[in-house]
Design a protein around this motif. Structure first.
Motif, PDB file in Angstrom:
ATOM      1  N   GLU A 167       3.035   5.517  -1.800  1.00 34.47           N
ATOM      2  CA  GLU A 167       1.904   5.637  -2.763  1.00 34.47           C
ATOM      3  C   GLU A 167       1.221   4.096  -3.005  1.00 34.47           C
ATOM      4  OE1 GLU A 167      -0.903   7.314  -5.485  1.00 34.47           O
ATOM      5  OE2 GLU A 167       0.639   8.479  -4.173  1.00 34.47           O
ATOM      6  N   LEU A 168       2.201   3.209  -3.018  1.00 34.54           N
ATOM      7  CA  LEU A 168       1.652   1.919  -3.059  1.00 34.54           C
ATOM      8  C   LEU A 168       0.889   1.302  -1.817  1.00 34.54           C
ATOM      9  CD1 LEU A 168       4.655   0.395  -4.834  1.00 34.54           C
ATOM     10  CD2 LEU A 168       2.579   0.102  -5.823  1.00 34.54           C
ATOM     11  N   GLN A 169       1.248   1.761  -0.895  1.00 34.05           N
ATOM     12  CA  GLN A 169       0.438   1.351   0.523  1.00 34.05           C
ATOM     13  C   GLN A 169      -0.586   1.963   0.759  1.00 34.05           C
ATOM     14  OE1 GLN A 169       3.776   1.761   3.875  1.00 34.05           O
ATOM     15  NE2 GLN A 169       2.568  -0.080   4.504  1.00 34.05           N
ATOM     16  N   GLN A 170      -1.212   2.961  -0.208  1.00 46.00           N
ATOM     17  CA  GLN A 170      -2.283   3.571  -0.074  1.00 46.00           C
ATOM     18  C   GLN A 170      -3.376   2.428  -0.841  1.00 46.00           C
ATOM     19  OE1 GLN A 170      -3.012   7.380  -1.726  1.00 46.00           O
ATOM     20  NE2 GLN A 170      -0.989   7.885  -1.178  1.00 46.00           N
ATOM     21  N   TYR A 171      -2.941   1.621  -1.448  1.00 47.29           N
ATOM     22  CA  TYR A 171      -3.764   0.621  -2.033  1.00 47.29           C
ATOM     23  C   TYR A 171      -3.556  -0.713  -1.496  1.00 47.29           C
ATOM     24  CZ  TYR A 171      -4.446   4.083  -5.516  1.00 47.29           C
ATOM     25  OH  TYR A 171      -4.680   5.614  -6.066  1.00 47.29           O
ATOM     26  N   TYR A 172      -2.280  -1.002  -1.308  1.00 46.10           N
ATOM     27  CA  TYR A 172      -1.864  -2.291  -0.648  1.00 46.10           C
ATOM     28  C   TYR A 172      -0.909  -1.974   0.530  1.00 46.10           C
ATOM     29  CZ  TYR A 172      -2.454  -2.996  -5.452  1.00 46.10           C
ATOM     30  OH  TYR A 172      -2.863  -3.030  -6.889  1.00 46.10           O
ATOM     31  N   PRO A 173      -1.897  -2.015   1.765  1.00 49.14           N
ATOM     32  CA  PRO A 173      -1.502  -1.494   3.033  1.00 49.14           C
ATOM     33  C   PRO A 173      -0.662  -2.235   3.971  1.00 49.14           C
ATOM     34  CG  PRO A 173      -3.733  -2.201   3.249  1.00 49.14           C
ATOM     35  CD  PRO A 173      -3.397  -2.169   1.796  1.00 49.14           C
ATOM     36  N   ASN A 174      -0.196  -3.511   3.514  1.00 42.94           N
ATOM     37  CA  ASN A 174       0.604  -4.309   3.961  1.00 42.94           C
ATOM     38  C   ASN A 174       2.105  -3.859   4.408  1.00 42.94           C
ATOM     39  OD1 ASN A 174      -1.459  -6.131   4.535  1.00 42.94           O
ATOM     40  ND2 ASN A 174      -0.612  -7.862   3.303  1.00 42.94           N
ATOM     41  N   ALA A 175       2.707  -3.821   5.481  1.00 42.75           N
ATOM     42  CA  ALA A 175       3.945  -3.418   5.578  1.00 42.75           C
ATOM     43  C   ALA A 175       4.884  -4.339   5.256  1.00 42.75           C
ATOM     44  CB  ALA A 175       4.408  -3.030   7.228  1.00 42.75           C
ATOM     45  N   VAL A 176       6.016  -3.959   4.397  1.00 42.78           N
ATOM     46  CA  VAL A 176       7.001  -5.020   3.953  1.00 42.78           C
ATOM     47  C   VAL A 176       8.530  -4.458   4.243  1.00 42.78           C
ATOM     48  CG1 VAL A 176       7.954  -5.984   1.642  1.00 42.78           C
ATOM     49  CG2 VAL A 176       5.364  -5.422   2.062  1.00 42.78           C
ATOM     50  N   TYR A 177       8.570  -3.344   4.572  1.00 47.69           N
ATOM     51  CA  TYR A 177       9.986  -2.964   4.763  1.00 47.69           C
ATOM     52  C   TYR A 177      10.256  -2.197   6.152  1.00 47.69           C
ATOM     53  CZ  TYR A 177      10.765  -3.291  -0.414  1.00 47.69           C
ATOM     54  OH  TYR A 177      11.125  -3.623  -1.699  1.00 47.69           O
ATOM     55  N   GLU A 178      11.223  -2.111   6.712  1.00 50.64           N
ATOM     56  CA  GLU A 178      11.722  -1.787   7.999  1.00 50.64           C
ATOM     57  C   GLU A 178      11.422  -0.469   8.071  1.00 50.64           C
ATOM     58  OE1 GLU A 178      15.874  -1.072   9.329  1.00 50.64           O
ATOM     59  OE2 GLU A 178      15.578  -3.120  10.165  1.00 50.64           O
ATOM     60  N   GLY A 179      10.670   0.019   9.033  1.00 44.78           N
ATOM     61  CA  GLY A 179      10.298   1.530   9.010  1.00 44.78           C
ATOM     62  C   GLY A 179       8.682   1.609   8.650  1.00 44.78           C
ATOM     63  N   GLU A 180       8.196   0.395   7.968  1.00 43.42           N
ATOM     64  CA  GLU A 180       6.598   0.587   7.476  1.00 43.42           C
ATOM     65  C   GLU A 180       6.000   0.061   8.681  1.00 43.42           C
ATOM     66  OE1 GLU A 180       7.218   0.408   2.508  1.00 43.42           O
ATOM     67  OE2 GLU A 180       6.513  -1.176   3.796  1.00 43.42           O
ATOM     68  N   THR A 181       4.689   0.474   8.694  1.00 41.54           N
ATOM     69  CA  THR A 181       3.530   0.068   9.602  1.00 41.54           C
ATOM     70  C   THR A 181       2.115  -0.468   8.825  1.00 41.54           C
ATOM     71  OG1 THR A 181       2.832   2.065  10.339  1.00 41.54           O
ATOM     72  CG2 THR A 181       4.424   0.951  11.630  1.00 41.54           C
ATOM     73  N   THR A 182       1.514  -1.371   9.103  1.00 42.56           N
ATOM     74  CA  THR A 182       0.349  -1.468   8.473  1.00 42.56           C
ATOM     75  C   THR A 182      -0.842  -0.755   9.277  1.00 42.56           C
ATOM     76  OG1 THR A 182       0.849  -3.584   7.523  1.00 42.56           O
ATOM     77  CG2 THR A 182      -1.620  -3.317   7.571  1.00 42.56           C
ATOM     78  N   ASP A 183      -1.634   0.109   8.620  1.00 42.57           N
ATOM     79  CA  ASP A 183      -2.689   0.657   9.546  1.00 42.57           C
ATOM     80  C   ASP A 183      -3.736  -0.588  10.059  1.00 42.57           C
ATOM     81  OD1 ASP A 183      -4.396   2.769   9.963  1.00 42.57           O
ATOM     82  OD2 ASP A 183      -5.648   2.056   8.641  1.00 42.57           O
ATOM     83  N   GLU A 184      -3.990  -0.056  11.314  1.00 36.84           N
ATOM     84  CA  GLU A 184      -4.627  -1.040  12.287  1.00 36.84           C
ATOM     85  C   GLU A 184      -5.890  -1.154  11.655  1.00 36.84           C
ATOM     86  OE1 GLU A 184      -6.245  -1.821  16.776  1.00 36.84           O
ATOM     87  OE2 GLU A 184      -4.874  -0.184  16.214  1.00 36.84           O
ATOM     88  N   ALA A 185      -6.455  -0.215  10.793  1.00 32.79           N
ATOM     89  CA  ALA A 185      -7.941  -0.358  10.286  1.00 32.79           C
ATOM     90  C   ALA A 185      -7.912  -1.252   8.884  1.00 32.79           C
ATOM     91  CB  ALA A 185      -8.366   1.042   9.780  1.00 32.79           C
ATOM     92  N   ASN A 186      -6.569  -1.397   8.453  1.00 32.21           N
ATOM     93  CA  ASN A 186      -6.512  -2.366   7.174  1.00 32.21           C
ATOM     94  C   ASN A 186      -5.928  -3.850   7.492  1.00 32.21           C
ATOM     95  OD1 ASN A 186      -7.683  -0.653   5.341  1.00 32.21           O
ATOM     96  ND2 ASN A 186      -5.743   0.555   5.523  1.00 32.21           N
ATOM     97  N   SER A 187      -5.739  -4.021   8.881  1.00 31.49           N
ATOM     98  CA  SER A 187      -5.061  -5.282   9.106  1.00 31.49           C
ATOM     99  C   SER A 187      -6.239  -6.389   8.997  1.00 31.49           C
ATOM    100  CB  SER A 187      -4.334  -5.223  10.880  1.00 31.49           C
ATOM    101  OG  SER A 187      -3.289  -4.108  10.706  1.00 31.49           O
ATOM    102  N   SER A 188      -5.655  -7.373   8.510  1.00 31.09           N
ATOM    103  CA  SER A 188      -6.619  -8.599   8.581  1.00 31.09           C
ATOM    104  C   SER A 188      -6.677  -9.370   9.836  1.00 31.09           C
ATOM    105  CB  SER A 188      -5.956  -9.826   7.320  1.00 31.09           C
ATOM    106  OG  SER A 188      -4.763 -10.066   7.764  1.00 31.09           O
ATOM    107  N   ALA A 189      -7.636 -10.246  10.164  1.00 31.53           N
ATOM    108  CA  ALA A 189      -7.980 -11.001  11.238  1.00 31.53           C
ATOM    109  C   ALA A 189      -7.078 -11.921  11.419  1.00 31.53           C
ATOM    110  CB  ALA A 189      -9.572 -10.962  11.315  1.00 31.53           C
TER     111      ALA A 189
END
Length: 332
Positions: free
Chosen positions: A285-307
């Motif tokens: 739920e939190l990653q819907q607003y704060y997309p950065n992956a933090v934990y093992e097994g999580e990924t950051t959606d490419e569209a939300n990745s900073s440059a």
């Protein structure tokens, strides 16, 4: 915030007659009183945590109170384990400082693995990772024939006079993301020169709230602001005349974490359960607003990745924050 005794009486009235809960929660009567949660989190994160707790059996068993980052950080450092809160979510550097100074948090009773193992601690777990970026109102830019900025240094250009909004680092850690980028790119002396120019252009728009620059950009009061990247991404996706520019100096990030206050025999056992619930059940739920992956097994959606994701070369400590606050004050 009401005193604990009043909270107990209110809950006794509300929960008259015992009943069972499903999910990962349990009856509040087992702990005897509500869990008091102090948080510096933005509205989106607070709502995500509340939703997670409610959906997992803890509805009506906690009280949330929010503060500004500096306000809550100061409160934690001053009050230690005498603080009324049972559970805290706060910028990680403040939690680290409080633990080092007062050893005030319990070891968490659940396991987790971070992507960056160097950040792993036993007394707190990240709820969010937040990046800074330049936020623009495309309509105001066009109306004023302004160029789209590409970097933070661009915000010192005379064309942006009185059309820039930033946050004061004395009030909000959002500003620290900007100052980290400037110091990392230009060194302290160069950062002072750039920051002085930004403050000159901001004029009356140096804010005390981390979300205030975004709100002023949304309202068209200014053309450009510095704020949290995920909020600008969300506004753009909703069709608002908002865009964002990842500054070439870098997208620096800060984490906020959850920790359980160690009150010895008076520690509310539900605080540990709620901390675990927020992390193990709430991260999606939190990653819907704060997309950065933090934990093992999580990924950051490419569209939300900073440059330009970057990490400050020094550990983010309370001492470093105070040093950068002094730098900021010298630029006003």
């Amino acid at each position: 915030m009401k005193a604990r005794k009043i909270s107990v009486i209110l809950m006794a009235a509300i929960l008259a007659g015992s009943f069972s809960m499903t999910g990962c929660g349990q009856s509040a009567s087992a702990a005897g009183e509500e869990v008091i949660i102090y948080s510096n989190a933005d509205d989106e994160a607070v709502e995500a945590m509340k939703k997670t707790l409610d959906e997992n059996g803890y509805e009506g068993q906690y009280l949330f109170q929010t503060f500004g980052t500096s306000e809550l950080g100061g409160k934690v450092m001053a009050e230690g384990t005498d603080i009324e809160a049972d559970l805290i979510t706060l910028s990680t550097f403040y939690i680290d400082a409080a633990q080092e100074d007062q050893n005030m948090f319990q070891p968490l009773e659940f396991d987790y693995t971070l992507l960056n193992s160097a950040d792993q601690k036993d007394y707190c777990a990240p709820i969010t990772s937040q990046e800074g970026t330049i936020i623009v109102n495309t309509e105001v830019l066009a109306e004023n024939n302004l160029d789209m900025p590409t970097c933070l240094k661009d915000l010192t250009n005379p064309e942006y006079k009185d059309l820039v909004s930033v946050t004061d680092i004395k009030s909000s850690s959002t500003a620290w993301l900007l100052i980290q980028a400037l110091v990392s790119e230009y060194s302290e002396d160069g950062a002072k020169e750039v920051l002085s120019g930004i403050y000159e252009n901001a004029g009356p728009h140096i804010e005390t709230s981390g979300s205030a620059p975004l709100k002023k950009v949304r309202a068209g009061e200014v053309a450009v602001g510095f704020g949290l990247r995920q909020q600008a991404v969300a506004d753009k996706a909703e069709g608002l005349p908002i865009d964002f520019v990842d500054p070439t100096e870098g997208n620096f990030s800060l984490t906020e974490s959850v920790a359980v206050v160690d009150k010895g025999e008076d520690t509310n056992p539900l605080a540990q359960k709620m901390a675990e619930c927020i992390i193990t059940q709430g991260r999606s739920e939190l990653q819907q607003y704060y997309p950065n992956a933090v934990y093992e097994g999580e990924t950051t959606d490419e569209a939300n990745s900073s440059a330009y994701p970057k990490v400050f070369p020094e550990p983010l400590t309370l001492g470093l924050l105070e040093k950068h606050q002094e730098l900021s004050e010298s630029c006003k």
